[in-house]
Design a protein around this motif. Sequence first.
Motif, PDB file in Angstrom:
ATOM      1  N   ASN A 138       0.861  -1.180   0.000  1.00  0.00           N
ATOM      2  CA  ASN A 138       0.000   0.000   0.000  1.00  0.00           C
ATOM      3  C   ASN A 138       0.903   1.237   0.000  1.00  0.00           C
ATOM      4  N   GLU A 139       1.093   1.791  -1.165  1.00  0.00           N
ATOM      5  CA  GLU A 139       2.010   2.913  -1.348  1.00  0.00           C
ATOM      6  C   GLU A 139       1.714   4.068  -0.387  1.00  0.00           C
ATOM      7  N   HIS A 140       0.464   4.460  -0.311  1.00  0.00           N
ATOM      8  CA  HIS A 140       0.083   5.588   0.546  1.00  0.00           C
ATOM      9  C   HIS A 140       0.401   5.303   2.013  1.00  0.00           C
ATOM     10  N   GLU A 141       0.077   4.112   2.476  1.00  0.00           N
ATOM     11  CA  GLU A 141       0.324   3.768   3.886  1.00  0.00           C
ATOM     12  C   GLU A 141       1.815   3.711   4.209  1.00  0.00           C
ATOM     13  N   LEU A 142       2.625   3.195   3.289  1.00  0.00           N
ATOM     14  CA  LEU A 142       4.071   3.158   3.519  1.00  0.00           C
ATOM     15  C   LEU A 142       4.660   4.563   3.603  1.00  0.00           C
ATOM     16  N   ILE A 143       4.205   5.443   2.752  1.00  0.00           N
ATOM     17  CA  ILE A 143       4.696   6.826   2.786  1.00  0.00           C
ATOM     18  C   ILE A 143       4.267   7.503   4.080  1.00  0.00           C
ATOM     19  N   GLN A 144       3.040   7.255   4.499  1.00  0.00           N
ATOM     20  CA  GLN A 144       2.574   7.844   5.756  1.00  0.00           C
ATOM     21  C   GLN A 144       3.367   7.300   6.948  1.00  0.00           C
ATOM     22  N   LEU A 145       3.684   6.006   6.930  1.00  0.00           N
ATOM     23  CA  LEU A 145       4.507   5.430   7.989  1.00  0.00           C
ATOM     24  C   LEU A 145       5.873   6.096   8.009  1.00  0.00           C
ATOM     25  N   TYR A 146       6.480   6.253   6.855  1.00  0.00           N
ATOM     26  CA  TYR A 146       7.799   6.888   6.777  1.00  0.00           C
ATOM     27  C   TYR A 146       7.743   8.309   7.331  1.00  0.00           C
ATOM     28  N   ARG A 147       6.705   9.040   6.976  1.00  0.00           N
ATOM     29  CA  ARG A 147       6.521  10.397   7.520  1.00  0.00           C
ATOM     30  C   ARG A 147       6.399  10.366   9.031  1.00  0.00           C
ATOM     31  N   ARG A 148       5.597   9.455   9.563  1.00  0.00           N
ATOM     32  CA  ARG A 148       5.438   9.367  11.028  1.00  0.00           C
ATOM     33  C   ARG A 148       6.763   9.065  11.698  1.00  0.00           C
ATOM     34  N   GLN A 149       7.561   8.209  11.072  1.00  0.00           N
ATOM     35  CA  GLN A 149       8.861   7.849  11.640  1.00  0.00           C
ATOM     36  C   GLN A 149       9.810   9.047  11.650  1.00  0.00           C
TER      37      GLN A 149
END
Length: 175
Positions: A138-149
Amino acid sequence: FQQAPPKCEVQFVFIEEDPDRVEALRGELEAFIRRHPLPAWISYDVEHEEFAPYLSAELDRLAREGTRLPSTFAFIDPFGYSDVPMNLIARIRQIPSSECLINFAYKSMNRWAAGDPTRERHLDELFGTAEWRQCWGNEHELIQLYRRQFVSQAGFRYVRTFQMRGNLDVTEYFL
């Protein structure tokens, strides 16, 4: 360039592991400087090294020497997704007035990483967590996870994401 030099020096450090790309980069820089000579307050180095080990060693050396780290703008454009661990990004953030611009290579991750324990370990380091497995594909979810990190692990207060579309329908994300 400015008429009056700033009250600081500007140093560019290009870190590249591949010897052919190192030589190509040196050639591009030399050609650029022939057309646009650099003022005395700007310098650059091209390091034929792996990014993470090189930068970690430099940060360690500067800390040992008690050197005040200069404000840093780190443009990190990895070839793929490995060698950019979140803990190193956190170390960059500890430098006063530092910022990062990172190419997040989702397509490379998606194409090469799943199912390979070594490559999955690189993703654990990239994200600073194994939580990426829960949103794999899930491209969007991975990017959001990276942002949160970037906020929770690296300590950045402000994180902005933008998407670039290039040739051959290649999409790149920058944080």
